[in-house]
Design an enzyme around this catalytic site. Structure first.
Site, PDB file in Angstrom:
ATOM      1  N   HIS A 316       1.010  -1.291  -0.131  1.00 18.41           N
ATOM      2  CA  HIS A 316      -0.056  -0.015   0.003  1.00 18.41           C
ATOM      3  C   HIS A 316       0.861   1.234  -0.170  1.00 18.41           C
ATOM      4  O   HIS A 316       0.859   2.064  -0.989  1.00 18.41           O
ATOM      5  CB  HIS A 316      -0.904  -0.122   1.216  1.00 18.41           C
ATOM      6  CG  HIS A 316      -1.674   1.239   1.390  1.00 18.41           C
ATOM      7  ND1 HIS A 316      -3.145   1.139   1.520  1.00 18.41           N
ATOM      8  CD2 HIS A 316      -1.511   2.478   1.570  1.00 18.41           C
ATOM      9  CE1 HIS A 316      -3.718   2.393   1.546  1.00 18.41           C
ATOM     10  NE2 HIS A 316      -2.708   3.142   1.854  1.00 18.41           N
ATOM     11  N   GLU A 317       1.704   1.207   1.048  1.00 16.83           N
ATOM     12  CA  GLU A 317       2.646   2.551   1.069  1.00 16.83           C
ATOM     13  C   GLU A 317       3.619   2.557  -0.130  1.00 16.83           C
ATOM     14  O   GLU A 317       3.732   3.844  -0.509  1.00 16.83           O
ATOM     15  CB  GLU A 317       3.506   2.475   2.290  1.00 16.83           C
ATOM     16  CG  GLU A 317       2.523   2.528   3.618  1.00 16.83           C
ATOM     17  CD  GLU A 317       1.445   3.601   3.797  1.00 16.83           C
ATOM     18  OE1 GLU A 317       2.015   4.755   3.053  1.00 16.83           O
ATOM     19  OE2 GLU A 317       0.625   3.468   4.292  1.00 16.83           O
ATOM     20  N   HIS A 320       2.433   4.540  -3.088  1.00 21.10           N
ATOM     21  CA  HIS A 320       2.110   6.174  -2.946  1.00 21.10           C
ATOM     22  C   HIS A 320       3.201   6.854  -3.544  1.00 21.10           C
ATOM     23  O   HIS A 320       2.936   7.908  -3.731  1.00 21.10           O
ATOM     24  CB  HIS A 320       1.819   6.429  -1.426  1.00 21.10           C
ATOM     25  CG  HIS A 320       0.472   6.183  -0.887  1.00 21.10           C
ATOM     26  ND1 HIS A 320      -0.608   6.422  -1.487  1.00 21.10           N
ATOM     27  CD2 HIS A 320       0.139   5.778   0.200  1.00 21.10           C
ATOM     28  CE1 HIS A 320      -1.666   6.221  -0.749  1.00 21.10           C
ATOM     29  NE2 HIS A 320      -1.362   5.657   0.597  1.00 21.10           N
ATOM     30  N   ASP A 329      -5.373   7.809  -1.552  1.00 24.79           N
ATOM     31  CA  ASP A 329      -6.395   7.268  -0.694  1.00 24.79           C
ATOM     32  C   ASP A 329      -7.691   7.746  -0.789  1.00 24.79           C
ATOM     33  O   ASP A 329      -8.148   8.780  -0.286  1.00 24.79           O
ATOM     34  CB  ASP A 329      -5.847   7.374   0.685  1.00 24.79           C
ATOM     35  CG  ASP A 329      -4.448   6.809   1.124  1.00 24.79           C
ATOM     36  OD1 ASP A 329      -4.562   5.545   0.722  1.00 24.79           O
ATOM     37  OD2 ASP A 329      -3.500   7.278   1.793  1.00 24.79           O
TER      38      ASP A 329
END
Length: 366
Positions: A316-317, A320, A329
């Site tokens: 997820h990170e 980014h 998000d």
């Protein structure tokens, strides 16, 4: 025309606001500058008011309001300089799906007022004309209160608002260095944390146990990413459509490219993990500062693999970073991500949780 004398600079700010015609929001947003004359080393600070013009209660996520120190946790402003987008430099978080406790209740005709300093999270270091608009279009920003909702039931997070308030800033500035987020854990020293392991280093006083957990999570993230890349070299099935919606060649290629970039970063780039975050979230990163991940309390309580896992959090990170996939998000949680895939598949390809859930693949889908 450039102004050479930068000792005192006049900032002309012209306020305008637009009010949504949509009956389900009925919010009035106003943005005003704190000062109309801004010196060379001064910060860009605005005052914002949000008023509920309806006869019903409206909920606003706390995440999109400043904390007690006036610090924003999300890039709810859009900033341009001479028409070109200025990057948001603040943190992108992985959070749990929103619950009632995450909302601030705005009663009929009630107004929220807050002041926020933008120089720490947007780059005003280049001279030019800046336009700043408050963007409330995030899917999870508003949830209309409904009678009878229990305290553990999620609010409606599929609502959009087209409200915006603009200020136009003409500002010539020559700041020294890059802005720094005012959170102490980000502006201070690294806090130590042990010797690097291969291409992985630690800051924020990571204990030996925490370092071992991180290395296991990183290995799991690599396994999940490899599996995702392998899947995306095949054909679209329910696994793809559940998290990214109806197949199109362009969206498939975008998702495939995103996972190729995530894999490359995990395999080949030097990564730093910081352990001193004490917030309730899973983790956060600064998208223009690869490849450092700040791990928070929910990360340590998560499982190694599965839904909202430690390995999935790292994916997820990683997604980014602007140097990787540049995701945002838009929604949190599996339910929100599935709804996003159905209602806005283009948005799903830009949503970090959608990438995480695709990689975690729980429940297992073909």
């Amino acid at each position: 025309m450039k102004i050479k004398n930068l000792l005192a600079i006049l900032a002309a700010l012209v306020f305008s606001a637009s009010v949504s015609a949509k009956q389900h929001t009925g919010l009035e947003i106003k943005v005003n500058p704190v000062k109309s004359s801004i010196g060379n080393d001064e910060d860009v600070t605005v005052k914002v008011s949000i008023k509920n013009r309806t006869g019903e209660k409206i909920d606003i996520l706390r995440w999109f309001l400043p904390d007690s120190d006036g610090i924003l946790e999300e890039g709810i402003f859009k900033v341009t300089r001479d028409g070109e987008a200025v990057d948001y430099m603040g943190p992108h978080y992985k959070r749990q799906a929103a619950t009632v406790a995450d909302y601030v209740l705005l009663k009929p005709n009630q107004k929220l007022n807050f002041q926020v300093e933008l120089s720490a999270i947007y780059d005003f270091s280049v001279e030019g004309a800046y336009q700043i608009s408050m963007d409330t279009g995030n899917f999870e920003l508003f949830g209309l209160s409904k009678p009878g909702k229990s305290n553990n039931q999620n609010r409606n997070t599929s609502m959009k608002s087209d409200l915006a308030a603009d200020i136009y800033v003409t500002k010539v500035v020559a700041r020294k260095g890059k802005p720094c987020n005012p959170r102490k854990e980000d502006c201070g020293g690294d806090g130590g944390g042990g010797d690097p392991v291969g291409d992985v280093s630690f800051t924020g006083s990571c204990s030996n146990s925490e370092q071992n957990t991180i290395l296991s999570a990183l290995a799991a993230a690599k396994d999940m990413t490899n599996d995702s890349v392998s899947y995306l070299n095949g054909n679209a099935g329910s696994r793809y459509t559940t998290w990214f919606g109806t197949y199109s060649n362009s969206r498939w290629n975008k998702v495939s490219g995103n996972f190729d970039a995530i894999k490359d970063a995990l395999d080949n780039e030097p990564k730093t993990f910081d352990c001193k975050c004490n917030q309730s979230y899973f983790a956060y990163v600064y998208p223009n500062q690869p490849y450092k991940i700040y791990l928070c309390r929910a990360f340590w309580n998560a499982r190694l693999t599965g839904t909202d896992s430690q390995g999935g959090t790292i994916i997820h990170e990683m997604s980014h970073y602007n140097a990787v996939a540049g995701t945002d998000d838009i929604v949190y949680g599996q339910s929100g991500a599935q709804n996003l895939a159905d209602s806005d598949p283009n948005g799903a390809t830009n949503n970090a949780d959608s990438h995480e859930y695709f990689a975690e693949n729980t429940p297992n889908l073909d």
